[in-house]
Design an enzyme around this catalytic site. Sequence first.
Site, short mmCIF file in Angstrom:
data_model
loop_
_atom_site.label_atom_id
_atom_site.label_comp_id
_atom_site.label_asym_id
_atom_site.label_seq_id
_atom_site.Cartn_x
_atom_site.Cartn_y
_atom_site.Cartn_z
N THR A 10 -6.81 -0.03 -20.07
CA THR A 10 -6.44 -1.35 -19.59
C THR A 10 -5.08 -1.66 -20.19
OG1 THR A 10 -7.66 -2.29 -21.44
CG2 THR A 10 -8.77 -2.29 -19.31
N GLU B 65 0.83 -1.21 0.00
CA GLU B 65 0.00 0.00 0.00
C GLU B 65 0.87 1.26 0.00
OE1 GLU B 65 -0.75 -2.68 1.72
OE2 GLU B 65 -2.91 -2.89 2.03
#
Length: 415
Positions: free
Chosen positions: A226, A56
């Site tokens: 994407t 994170e």
Amino acid sequence: MTDNAHIRAVDPDVANLIDQEIQRQRDVLRLIPSENYASAAVLQATGSCLTNKYSEGYVGRRYYQGQDYIDGIEGLAIQRAKELFGAEHVNVQPYSGSPANLAVYLGLLNPGDGILSMSLPHGGHLTHGWKVTISGQYFNAVQYGVDKDSKRIDMDQVAAMAREHKPKLIICGASAYPRIIDFAAFAEIAKEVGAYLLADIAHISGLVAGGAHPSPVPYADVVSTTTHKTLRGPRGGMLMCKSKHAKAIDRGVFPGLQGGPHNHTTGALAIALKEALQPEFRDYAAQTVRNCQALADGLLTHDFDLVSGGTDNHLLLVDLSNKNISGKIAAKALEKAGIVCNANSVPFDTRKPFDPSGIRIGTPALTSRGMGPDEMHQLADWINSAINLPDDETALSEIARSVKALCDQFPAPGI
Ligand code: DSN
């Protein structure tokens, strides 16, 4: 990368299914325009130990220890994306295209803000504000479409709707639109009404990277994509933006929407971006478009009705109304013939989305196998035969045998 020994030892059921999928991807002509063949290196990275690590935060600013190598990998992916697309700021953490778009909305908008985007039945995307999605429920989306005659985006309608609705965000980009998108014109309209411009290039990012489609990067506030379609990387998403939006976009992705990034995907993306920086990738991008145009020419000789009359990119939308067959029945018959595409709505379709009037076909995967115009002409003949004989199992099997023989001459990369 066909050795499933470890999987087989633990779970023969899954190993068998993977082996069968490998064989399918080798033996059929894969025409779904959002699909491709990632390289063996990309596939290997997606199955690497990077999957074991939580990270994170962003490079140099993580919440957990042990990030020396992950920072190196994410840094490489960012640096290569910047070089490839000329972007000021890049975020490689979105899990895929839908979360990437959602992170943009979270970063730049408030619930209830207005969005102007392309209508799904005219070729847009679900996540651009279509009613059934979170984007349509949390934001106030209105949608433009294509012109009834030319089937090209009606820029006059875009401008008129922008002036009327004053959206906070205009989205350009599509999943079933065969023509060049005029990013400069969209930017001009966005500037006039004070809207942000998001260009979703999920379908065409490989063409943009390879110089086969104009880039939105100089024009758009944010570009989403994407990474696994024409870009030929792992399944993932990526955001590029002007430096002034960097904080908002990064916060939108993490902590706004996602937790730890998928480091195995980031590693594979870094590799795919390196591949896309090679000169051969430009050849692939140009050939993808040439192949699509050759396929269009072949289909036109068989009197197929191509939406907008042809293509400038990697895909074709075929309106089968004049062939007296629905998109679903055609797609099923084609699959029996070893030709895999998807049924798709065409603009102003009178049929329902689950069994629409058209099929959508594209050339990225065939181009990655090394096929060229001769194979596209042959393919057009097979498509015509299958669609004329959708119930003739013998004829369809015969085509499937010929398809396999062709596929054997063009080995599938990566698998
Ligand atoms: N599923 C993708 C496509 O096929 O175009 C879009 O999300």
